[in-house]
Scaffold this motif. Structure first.
Motif, PDB file in Angstrom:
ATOM      1  N   ILE A  73       8.437  17.116  -1.390  1.00 46.19           N
ATOM      2  CA  ILE A  73       8.759  16.399  -0.379  1.00 46.19           C
ATOM      3  C   ILE A  73       8.833  14.958  -0.819  1.00 46.19           C
ATOM      4  CG2 ILE A  73       8.345  15.613   2.120  1.00 46.19           C
ATOM      5  CD1 ILE A  73       6.687  18.330   2.594  1.00 46.19           C
ATOM      6  N   ALA A  74       7.712  14.410  -1.302  1.00 48.83           N
ATOM      7  CA  ALA A  74       7.816  12.966  -1.793  1.00 48.83           C
ATOM      8  C   ALA A  74       8.678  12.696  -2.643  1.00 48.83           C
ATOM      9  CB  ALA A  74       6.357  12.809  -2.472  1.00 48.83           C
ATOM     10  N   ALA A  75       9.192  13.624  -3.614  1.00 47.54           N
ATOM     11  CA  ALA A  75      10.141  13.483  -4.677  1.00 47.54           C
ATOM     12  C   ALA A  75      11.606  13.139  -3.666  1.00 47.54           C
ATOM     13  CB  ALA A  75      10.418  14.572  -5.493  1.00 47.54           C
ATOM     14  N   VAL A  76      11.860  13.985  -2.842  1.00 42.09           N
ATOM     15  CA  VAL A  76      13.167  13.683  -1.961  1.00 42.09           C
ATOM     16  C   VAL A  76      13.174  12.274  -1.401  1.00 42.09           C
ATOM     17  CG1 VAL A  76      14.311  14.393  -0.257  1.00 42.09           C
ATOM     18  CG2 VAL A  76      13.597  16.026  -1.568  1.00 42.09           C
ATOM     19  N   LEU A  77      12.016  11.875  -0.794  1.00 49.95           N
ATOM     20  CA  LEU A  77      11.814  10.456  -0.104  1.00 49.95           C
ATOM     21  C   LEU A  77      11.755   9.408  -1.227  1.00 49.95           C
ATOM     22  CD1 LEU A  77       8.827  11.226   2.235  1.00 49.95           C
ATOM     23  CD2 LEU A  77      11.355  11.217   2.683  1.00 49.95           C
ATOM     24  N   ASP A  78      11.229   9.474  -2.471  1.00 47.73           N
ATOM     25  CA  ASP A  78      11.368   8.783  -3.567  1.00 47.73           C
ATOM     26  C   ASP A  78      12.690   8.476  -3.915  1.00 47.73           C
ATOM     27  OD1 ASP A  78       8.658   8.472  -3.800  1.00 47.73           O
ATOM     28  OD2 ASP A  78       8.434   9.562  -5.448  1.00 47.73           O
ATOM     29  N   HIS A  79      13.604   9.440  -3.997  1.00 47.49           N
ATOM     30  CA  HIS A  79      14.903   9.475  -4.518  1.00 47.49           C
ATOM     31  C   HIS A  79      15.683   8.690  -3.413  1.00 47.49           C
ATOM     32  CE1 HIS A  79      18.744  10.753  -5.951  1.00 47.49           C
ATOM     33  NE2 HIS A  79      19.298  10.915  -4.797  1.00 47.49           N
ATOM     34  N   LEU A  80      15.472   8.727  -2.104  1.00 47.39           N
ATOM     35  CA  LEU A  80      16.269   8.102  -1.212  1.00 47.39           C
ATOM     36  C   LEU A  80      15.697   6.918  -0.827  1.00 47.39           C
ATOM     37  CD1 LEU A  80      16.559  11.340   1.321  1.00 47.39           C
ATOM     38  CD2 LEU A  80      18.441   9.953  -0.295  1.00 47.39           C
ATOM     39  N   GLN A  81      14.739   6.594  -1.619  1.00 46.07           N
ATOM     40  CA  GLN A  81      13.784   5.040  -1.436  1.00 46.07           C
ATOM     41  C   GLN A  81      13.519   4.833  -0.060  1.00 46.07           C
ATOM     42  OE1 GLN A  81      17.252   2.369  -2.892  1.00 46.07           O
ATOM     43  NE2 GLN A  81      16.484   2.475  -4.956  1.00 46.07           N
ATOM     44  N   ILE A  82      12.767   5.950   0.347  1.00 47.62           N
ATOM     45  CA  ILE A  82      11.962   5.860   1.914  1.00 47.62           C
ATOM     46  C   ILE A  82      10.622   5.888   1.633  1.00 47.62           C
ATOM     47  CG2 ILE A  82      11.477   7.239   3.773  1.00 47.62           C
ATOM     48  CD1 ILE A  82      14.289   8.502   3.319  1.00 47.62           C
ATOM     49  N   ASP A  83       9.804   4.851   2.058  1.00 50.77           N
ATOM     50  CA  ASP A  83       8.589   4.776   2.027  1.00 50.77           C
ATOM     51  C   ASP A  83       7.632   5.790   2.820  1.00 50.77           C
ATOM     52  OD1 ASP A  83       8.829   2.835  -0.133  1.00 50.77           O
ATOM     53  OD2 ASP A  83       8.781   1.091   1.528  1.00 50.77           O
ATOM     54  N   THR A  89       4.081  20.695   4.645  1.00 45.79           N
ATOM     55  CA  THR A  89       3.830  19.416   5.337  1.00 45.79           C
ATOM     56  C   THR A  89       2.413  18.983   5.686  1.00 45.79           C
ATOM     57  OG1 THR A  89       6.114  19.771   6.716  1.00 45.79           O
ATOM     58  CG2 THR A  89       4.382  18.469   7.752  1.00 45.79           C
ATOM     59  N   LEU A  90       1.632  19.814   5.856  1.00 41.64           N
ATOM     60  CA  LEU A  90       0.012  19.896   6.039  1.00 41.64           C
ATOM     61  C   LEU A  90      -0.420  19.359   4.825  1.00 41.64           C
ATOM     62  CD1 LEU A  90      -2.380  20.004   7.834  1.00 41.64           C
ATOM     63  CD2 LEU A  90      -2.836  22.200   6.829  1.00 41.64           C
ATOM     64  N   HIS A  91      -0.024  19.914   3.603  1.00 43.27           N
ATOM     65  CA  HIS A  91      -0.637  19.469   2.328  1.00 43.27           C
ATOM     66  C   HIS A  91       0.113  17.990   1.878  1.00 43.27           C
ATOM     67  CE1 HIS A  91      -3.098  22.614   0.621  1.00 43.27           C
ATOM     68  NE2 HIS A  91      -2.505  23.586   1.701  1.00 43.27           N
ATOM     69  N   PHE A  92       1.331  17.660   2.314  1.00 45.41           N
ATOM     70  CA  PHE A  92       1.862  16.294   2.374  1.00 45.41           C
ATOM     71  C   PHE A  92       1.006  15.553   3.005  1.00 45.41           C
ATOM     72  CE2 PHE A  92       4.673  12.789   3.591  1.00 45.41           C
ATOM     73  CZ  PHE A  92       5.304  12.431   2.483  1.00 45.41           C
ATOM     74  N   ARG A 140       2.383   7.996   3.510  1.00 45.54           N
ATOM     75  CA  ARG A 140       3.773   8.187   3.449  1.00 45.54           C
ATOM     76  C   ARG A 140       4.346   8.896   4.747  1.00 45.54           C
ATOM     77  NH1 ARG A 140       6.781   8.836  -2.193  1.00 45.54           N
ATOM     78  NH2 ARG A 140       8.238   8.032  -0.765  1.00 45.54           N
ATOM     79  N   ALA A 141       3.340   9.304   5.506  1.00 45.69           N
ATOM     80  CA  ALA A 141       3.789  10.062   6.702  1.00 45.69           C
ATOM     81  C   ALA A 141       3.586   9.304   8.018  1.00 45.69           C
ATOM     82  CB  ALA A 141       3.006  11.601   6.839  1.00 45.69           C
ATOM     83  N   LEU A 142       4.770   9.129   8.580  1.00 41.77           N
ATOM     84  CA  LEU A 142       4.702   8.639   9.801  1.00 41.77           C
ATOM     85  C   LEU A 142       4.273   9.414  10.970  1.00 41.77           C
ATOM     86  CD1 LEU A 142       8.243   7.065  10.093  1.00 41.77           C
ATOM     87  CD2 LEU A 142       6.253   5.721  10.047  1.00 41.77           C
TER      88      LEU A 142
END
Length: 293
Positions: free
Chosen positions: A78-88, A102-105, A112-114
């Protein structure tokens, strides 16, 4: 096709639509990125809606080694997709296998989770069910390898928490089963062995849940039997968690009842965005039944 690259070199296919605060949807074992179409269309009206295929689900890469599949990797992807899209930071919405991710994220990347929406999460989590669940995982992996994805879909789609979907929406269920039959046999097998069969029990994660401060919605169907007690556990353990239960609903709730699912999740996101999502009042946790102690 757009792909994000993970730290271990796996390409993850993704789609996005809309503008605004980002919300990323994480699919279940029997689904893929297409499972979130109703949510992508709905939430892209107000959010930057994103979904992706987990490793093992084409057009994402399908690593051949089961060791490259794990619960930790699922969360980090999940973090890798956000990184690619430059989403904090993003709202994260996951169902079943995606709910576990999601829970483990939230555990691994809380900053990084709103918010977290953990839906249909709990299969095999109860202590008395762990060995039986692992045995079923091994049986599923063996069946996939022997019979292939089409034969697997004909059996797996009719599980006791999926027949509700067929009863409500035969056309939608037929599409779900057809897409399940298209999955990579190898990817599904490895996902069972590396992610499903090796993940820790939720009951061993209570201390991590108690430390979680991200706004959290736990969402389940009332006929999703393996998820009901784990949903209560998460509600009780996570101090920022609310619990919503969809009536007469099984496991695949985002497909089975998309309007209701979207309404519940949308209301949750709106409260978080407004800064109005509460942590539990300590007075709500006293041991007295009538509150007189």
């Amino acid at each position: 096709m757009p792909h994000a690259m993970t730290e271990d070199g796996v390409r993850l296919y993704y789609e996005e639509s809309g503008t605004g605060l980002p919300v990323i949807f994480v699919h279940e074992f029997a689904g893929d990125h297409r499972s979130w179409e109703a949510q992508m269309r709905h939430f892209a009206r107000r959010y930057r809606a994103i979904t992706y295929g987990a490793r093992g689900y084409p057009p994402s890469d399908v690593p051949e080694d089961p060791a490259r599949y794990s619960q930790a990797r699922a969360a980090d992807d999940i973090a890798a997709v956000l990184d690619h899209l430059q989403i904090d930071k993003a709202h994260v919405v996951g169902l079943s296998m995606g709910g576990f991710a999601t829970l483990h994220f939230g555990f691994r990347h809380p900053a990084r989770a709103l918010s977290l929406c953990v839906a249909g999460c709990g299969y095999g989590a109860e202590k008395g069910q762990s060995e039986a669940f692992k045995a079923e995982v091994a049986a599923v992996a063996a069946f996939l390898e022997q019979a292939g994805s089409e034969a697997f879909a004909e059996k797996y789609a009719y599980g006791p928490t999926r027949v509700q979907f067929e009863n409500k929406d035969p056309r939608g269920f037929a599409e779900f089963k057809r897409q399940l039959a298209e999955h990579s046999m190898l990817g599904s097998r490895n996902t069972q062995l590396g992610v499903q069969g090796q993940r820790p029990s939720l009951y061993d994660l209570v201390d991590q849940m108690k430390a979680l401060t991200v706004p959290t919605l736990v969402l389940t169907g009332d006929e999703d039997w393996p998820c009901l007690q784990p949903a209560l556990l998460m509600k009780q353990s996570i101090p920022t968690a609310a619990l919503a239960v969809m009536p007469n609903a099984g496991h695949t709730i985002n497909l089975e009842a998309p309007d209701e699912f979207n309404r519940i999740v949308g209301d949750f996101l709106a409260q978080v965005d407004a800064g109005r999502w509460p942590a539990r009042d300590p007075r709500a946790t006293v041991s007295s039944i009538l509150g007189m102690k």
